[in-house]
Design an enzyme around this catalytic site. Structure first.
Site: not given
Length: 368
Positions: A343, A345, A227, A253-254, A295, A297-298
């Site tokens: 990532h 991990e 998201g 990431c997020f 991974n 998109g933002f």
């Protein structure tokens, strides 16, 4: 074999054969460049609401197994491959990929020119897409695609988070306790922490600071997830509360984007994102270049070569993608917090960045 079509919102279409479940699905079309790890891709919650295009030409040759899932289900909205393997051939395989997709109701398409589709997405950007094997026309499917919601502005972490708290115990002697906010966490995060003697308590995305502090954590972790980070006001407020209490904080990431917002930076949507296991990233702390798994998109909008004064003290960009200078990490100078956009991990993927979990543990040791 059942015919299938794929139609992008700009009208570009491809014809192929149904792969997995027969039906219809929609999402954001994205591509990932990894030649291995398709099972981990499929079960990564960060791919929720996305139709994933595999750029590697043959997919499924190692089948699926009972050990490599990153969550308890497949999360992709749809799956696009060029040449699905006719049968799996691997000593760890317990099933066939196509059969697993069908069993979980994942609609896919095979036999299309994935290279042409990838080039189109690189030139035009990630966009909405539909796959159908129900015999409708491309024009009809495009109308349905254009009625779907955009990824920009999508609030998805609540759809993938755990329903209740659970615990992953440390391997061997227990050293530290981490409270992890599940925004779409992957299993390998807890495994990498457990290998370092960390017991991880995984909390739902809606948890409060009181919930996290109830387990007396030595540190807090904000997980990857799907998201638009601009919608995640709750986790942003929570990150600010964690930093006010000077509890060590690590985000991936997020989680990195959430921490970026909590520090006062903005976020923005990339044209087609970073997805794959071969992205070069510079660690500005050491000067080393890592090959990394991505991974997202933002990204966070922050100056690459300046220390920014924030409510929590100075903050600087710690990692940069060498392909396009996208911010790939942040580091607090006064506050014990750092992030990476990629990532460490990685599963499957390179292990160059695994040291970041050691850096997290060292942050806890210094704070203690």
């Amino acid at each position: 074999m059942t015919k299938a079509i794929l139609v992008l919102e700009d009208g570009r279409s491809f014809s192929g054969t149904a792969y997995g479940a027969v039906g219809e699905t929609f999402g954001e079309a994205v591509f990932t460049t990894g030649m291995t790890g398709y099972q981990e891709v499929l079960t990564d919650p960060s791919f929720h609401k996305q139709v994933v295009v595999q750029t590697a030409p043959q997919i499924g040759n190692t089948g699926v197994n009972d050990e490599d899932d990153e969550s308890d289900r497949i999360w992709v909205s749809g799956y696009v491959v060029r040449d699905p393997a006719r049968r799996p051939s691997n000593w760890r395989a317990t099933g066939d990929l196509g059969e697993r997709l069908a069993a979980e109701g994942v609609v896919g398409i095979s036999g299309i020119d994935t290279r042409a589709l990838t080039r189109h997405l690189r030139e035009r950007g990630a966009m909405r897409v539909g796959i159908s094997s129900l015999g409708i026309t491309a024009a009809e499917l495009r109308d349905r695609v254009k009625a779907q919601p955009q990824m920009l502005g999508a609030d998805l972490s609540a759809q993938v988070t755990t329903g209740e708290r659970y615990t992953v115990a440390a391997e061997g002697e227990h050293r530290y306790t981490v409270a992890a906010l599940d925004l779409g966490i992957k299993r390998n995060v807890s495994r990498r922490l457990a290998a370092r003697g960390v017991t991880t308590h995984v909390f739902p995305a809606s948890s409060s600071i009181e919930d996290l502090l109830a387990v007396s954590p030595d540190a807090v972790f904000f997980s990857p997830g799907p998201g638009d980070p601009a919608t995640a006001d709750g986790p942003v407020a929570l990150a600010r509360e964690v930093m006010r209490r000077q509890v060590p904080l690590f985000g991936i990431c997020f989680g990195s984007q959430i921490l970026g917002r909590a520090l006062g930076f903005g976020t923005y949507k990339l044209g087609y994102g970073h997805r794959g296991i071969n992205q070069p990233v510079l660690d500005k702390t050491t000067g080393k270049v890592e090959v990394t798994s991505h991974n997202h998109g933002f990204a966070v909008n922050a100056p690459l070569d300046a220390v920014v004064d924030t409510e929590f003290g100075g903050v600087e960009v710690s990692h940069v993608c060498l392909n396009d200078n996208v911010v790939e990490g942040l580091r607090g100078i006064e506050v014990p917090a750092f992030t990476v956009q990629y990532h460490p991990e990685a599963a499957a993927g390179p292990h160059d960045a695994d040291y970041l979990f050691d850096r997290f543990v060292e942050l806890v040791e210094k704070k203690g």
